[in-house]
Design a protein around this motif. Structure first.
Motif: not given
Ligand code: FES
Ligand code: SF4
Ligand code: SF4
Length: 273
Positions: A56-65, A78-80
């Motif tokens: 699961r992922y969405s924002c790719r920038m450590g925001i959506c959780g 994983a994105c951070n």
């Molecule tokens: S994809 Fe949103 S916090 Fe990692």
């Protein structure tokens, strides 16, 4: 082979509950360049090696959780997380512990959000909102500072995956919901502490925490849930003592009189060794 000559073995936990009796590990060779994140590594696998891998992922920038997972034993985003910052050759990737697995790296976060909802994670007002549209509730920088760090929580669940108490008591509220309760309790605009006390003070609430501090160690946003929970415990005891002092002497001996509503607060549970 990647530009810098590194190939990392991704040992990924796989599990499809419709097909597999239990989780198993599958290994993929991923060419890695400097700065590449674990999320990008997973995308490489999906696009080039195995389209069935699920996360699961969405924002790719450590925001959506949403991309919380276990990376070499540590709950992380994983994105951070850059691959070469945490390994040289091997990387174990698994789902967050303490949650049911929906599939592969996707945890079922529903119990965490149910507990969070039960703690009223919003500002509760005893009086009606001010009618003046230009009006505002004044708050000093010092008052803001008391809860600000807890407001940075992105609900990723990494702290829940690290908590040893949650591993042994699935009804324990856990660090994220408790830290959120503290965030609203500390907000000078809020009147909901007594209501939250009924939940935070119960036998699966704040007093279950034995202050191992793992939750704070893994939090990717610098939140300190362990500290919030110790503040919650202190406030629960103070509220309980304040309430006990207000009771009449006969109530102290016999409890509240017949027909009287019970106090709107849970007493701290007895200490266990
Ligand atoms: S994809 Fe949103 S916090 Fe990692
Ligand atoms: S406290 Fe930190 S680790 Fe826990 S849910 Fe919030 S951001 Fe994630
Ligand atoms: S400090 Fe409390 S909430 Fe945090 S990991 Fe330890 S037992 Fe869990």
């Amino acid at each position: 082979m990647a530009e810098n000559g590194k190939t990392i073995q991704f040992h990924v936990t796989r599990y499809n509950p419709e097909r597999d009796a239990k989780p198993y590990v599958q290994t993929y060779a991923v060419p890695v360049r400097e700065g590449m994140t674990v999320l990008e590594g997973l995308h490489y696998i999906k696009e080039n090696l195995d389209a069935s891998l699920t996360w699961r992922y969405s924002c790719r920038m450590g925001i959506c959780g949403s991309c919380g997972m276990l990376l070499n034993g540590k709950p992380s985003l994983a994105c951070n997380t850059q691959i070469l910052h945490i390994c040289n050759a091997e990387l174990a990737v698994g789902p967050l512990p303490n949650f049911r697995i929906i599939r592969d790296l996707v945890p079922d976060l529903t119990p965490m959000f149910d507990k969070h909802r039960a703690l009223k994670p919003f500002i509760v007002r005893e009086e009606a909102e001010i009618n003046d549209p230009a009006g505002e509730y004044f708050q000093t920088p010092e008052q803001l500072e008391k809860y600000l760090q807890y407001a940075y929580c992105i609900k990723c669940g990494c702290c829940m995956g690290a908590c040893p108490t949650l591993a042994t008591d699935e009804r324990y509220l856990g660090p994220m919901p408790l830290a959120s309760a503290h965030r609203y309790n500390e907000d000078t605009r809020d009147d909901g502490r007594r209501l939250r006390n009924q939940v935070t003070g119960d036998s699966h609430g704040a007093f279950r925490c034995h202050y191992a501090g793992e939750c704070s160690r893994v939090c990717p946003k610098g939140v300190d849930p362990a500290k919030a929970i110790q503040h919650l415990k202190r406030q629960l005891v103070l509220d309980y003592l304040r309430l006990a002092r207000r009771r009449k002497p006969c109530e102290k001996l016999h409890g509240p009189g017949e027909g009287k509503p019970l106090p709107n607060i849970a007493a701290p549970p007895p200490r266990t060794v």
